[in-house]
Design a protein around this motif. Structure first.
Motif, PDB file in Angstrom:
ATOM      1  N   TYR A 163    -155.074  48.754 -27.320  1.00 47.33           N
ATOM      2  CA  TYR A 163    -153.701  48.243 -27.447  1.00 47.33           C
ATOM      3  C   TYR A 163    -152.771  49.136 -28.250  1.00 47.33           C
ATOM      4  CZ  TYR A 163    -156.141  43.923 -26.204  1.00 47.33           C
ATOM      5  OH  TYR A 163    -156.915  42.984 -25.576  1.00 47.33           O
ATOM      6  N   TYR A 188    -154.374  37.354 -36.236  1.00 44.53           N
ATOM      7  CA  TYR A 188    -154.393  38.790 -36.544  1.00 44.53           C
ATOM      8  C   TYR A 188    -153.940  39.062 -37.982  1.00 44.53           C
ATOM      9  CZ  TYR A 188    -154.368  38.782 -31.460  1.00 44.53           C
ATOM     10  OH  TYR A 188    -154.661  38.531 -30.135  1.00 44.53           O
ATOM     11  N   ARG A 225    -150.936  32.570 -30.800  1.00 42.72           N
ATOM     12  CA  ARG A 225    -151.228  33.779 -31.571  1.00 42.72           C
ATOM     13  C   ARG A 225    -150.362  33.837 -32.832  1.00 42.72           C
ATOM     14  NH1 ARG A 225    -152.289  35.094 -26.408  1.00 42.72           N
ATOM     15  NH2 ARG A 225    -154.133  36.359 -25.992  1.00 42.72           N
ATOM     16  N   GLN A 283    -148.641  42.813 -28.980  1.00 41.98           N
ATOM     17  CA  GLN A 283    -149.849  43.546 -28.622  1.00 41.98           C
ATOM     18  C   GLN A 283    -149.656  43.998 -27.176  1.00 41.98           C
ATOM     19  OE1 GLN A 283    -153.215  41.090 -27.539  1.00 41.98           O
ATOM     20  NE2 GLN A 283    -154.499  42.169 -29.014  1.00 41.98           N
ATOM     21  N   GLU A 304    -158.398  41.499 -35.813  1.00 42.75           N
ATOM     22  CA  GLU A 304    -158.325  40.131 -35.289  1.00 42.75           C
ATOM     23  C   GLU A 304    -159.370  39.352 -36.070  1.00 42.75           C
ATOM     24  OE1 GLU A 304    -158.200  40.015 -31.035  1.00 42.75           O
ATOM     25  OE2 GLU A 304    -158.277  37.829 -30.971  1.00 42.75           O
TER      26      GLU A 304
HETATM   27  C1  MAN Z   1    -156.327  39.159 -25.222  1.00 46.91           C
HETATM   28  C2  MAN Z   1    -155.980  39.733 -26.569  1.00 46.91           C
HETATM   29  C3  MAN Z   1    -157.084  39.523 -27.566  1.00 46.91           C
HETATM   30  C4  MAN Z   1    -157.493  38.061 -27.581  1.00 46.91           C
HETATM   31  C5  MAN Z   1    -157.783  37.564 -26.203  1.00 46.91           C
HETATM   32  C6  MAN Z   1    -158.070  36.071 -26.209  1.00 46.91           C
HETATM   33  O1  MAN Z   1    -157.354  39.880 -24.642  1.00 46.91           O
HETATM   34  O2  MAN Z   1    -154.817  39.101 -26.988  1.00 46.91           O
HETATM   35  O3  MAN Z   1    -156.694  39.945 -28.843  1.00 46.91           O
HETATM   36  O4  MAN Z   1    -158.630  37.865 -28.395  1.00 46.91           O
HETATM   37  O5  MAN Z   1    -156.688  37.807 -25.348  1.00 46.91           O
HETATM   38  O6  MAN Z   1    -158.343  35.579 -24.931  1.00 46.91           O
END
Ligand code: MAN
Length: 202
Positions: A77, A169, A144, A89, A163
């Motif tokens: 990311y 986060y 989130r 992200q 995370e």
């Molecule tokens: C995405 C991201 C990750 C998160 C998952 C949860 O892949 O945002 O950081 O843990 O979704 O499903």
């Protein structure tokens, strides 16, 4: 002639629509654009007034950073922190991006870490925290959210992102905004009550 000079209204057309003189129409248009301008100015004024009631941290230091964003390229990311706004992200593979929270409040946290040799770390003491909440919903999890913990640094930079739990986060960020001015700590500054946004690691 009176019609052409805008004094008299022209005769109504077959549908009876034009019943005012050019002078009246122009005056009405001027009034309407003045009213639009007034509405815009009033709404700008309300926005500024609302903004003045917002918390921008000790001495309003974060007001100047508002609207600026910094990034960290990390693995899958790209993380982006926009001060006083939101954290994102962004996937490097596709175009997908997740909202990791919008700015909600200031807080503080005690940290106790070894100083990093490159200076890109939080060290130890009370640090300013910016909470970003209510980001995009996480499948089988919460909305989130991101806790942004700030350390003193010469320039704005995202040091690391983790995370901690699913979709919760932690972002460690350096900024001069939380560096204590050594001169300000002399004399009366030394005994001054500490506010969020101030540090005493000198
Ligand atoms: C995405 C991201 C990750 C998160 C998952 C949860 O892949 O945002 O950081 O843990 O979704 O499903």
């Amino acid at each position: 002639m009176l019609i052409i000079n805008g004094i008299l209204a022209s005769r109504p057309t077959s549908d009876g629509s034009i019943l005012e003189s050019t002078a009246v129409r122009e005056a009405r248009e001027r009034l309407s654009s003045a009213q639009n301008l007034l509405n815009t100015q009033n709404s700008n004024k309300r926005n500024h007034e609302d903004d003045l009631t917002r918390d921008y941290g000790a001495d309003d230091v974060f007001r100047t950073l508002k609207g600026q964003c910094i990034n960290l390229d990390s693995g899958e990311y790209n993380y982006e922190l926009c001060w006083m706004d939101k954290v994102q992200q962004k996937s490097k593979k596709g175009s997908g991006s997740q909202n990791m929270g919008v700015f909600s409040s200031f807080a503080s946290e005690m940290v106790d870490e070894e100083q990093k040799p490159d200076g890109k770390g939080l060290g130890s003491g009370e640090r300013v925290v910016m909470n970003y909440e209510n980001g995009s919903h996480c499948w089988n999890g919460p909305e989130r959210s991101t806790k942004v913990v700030l350390g003193c640094s010469e320039k704005e930079e995202v040091w690391r992102v983790s995370e901690e739990e699913k979709c919760v986060y932690r972002m460690e960020v350096g900024t001069p905004a939380v560096c204590v001015d050594a001169a300000a700590l002399g004399g009366e500054g030394k005994d001054k009550e500490k506010k969020v946004g101030e540090r005493d690691e000198l």
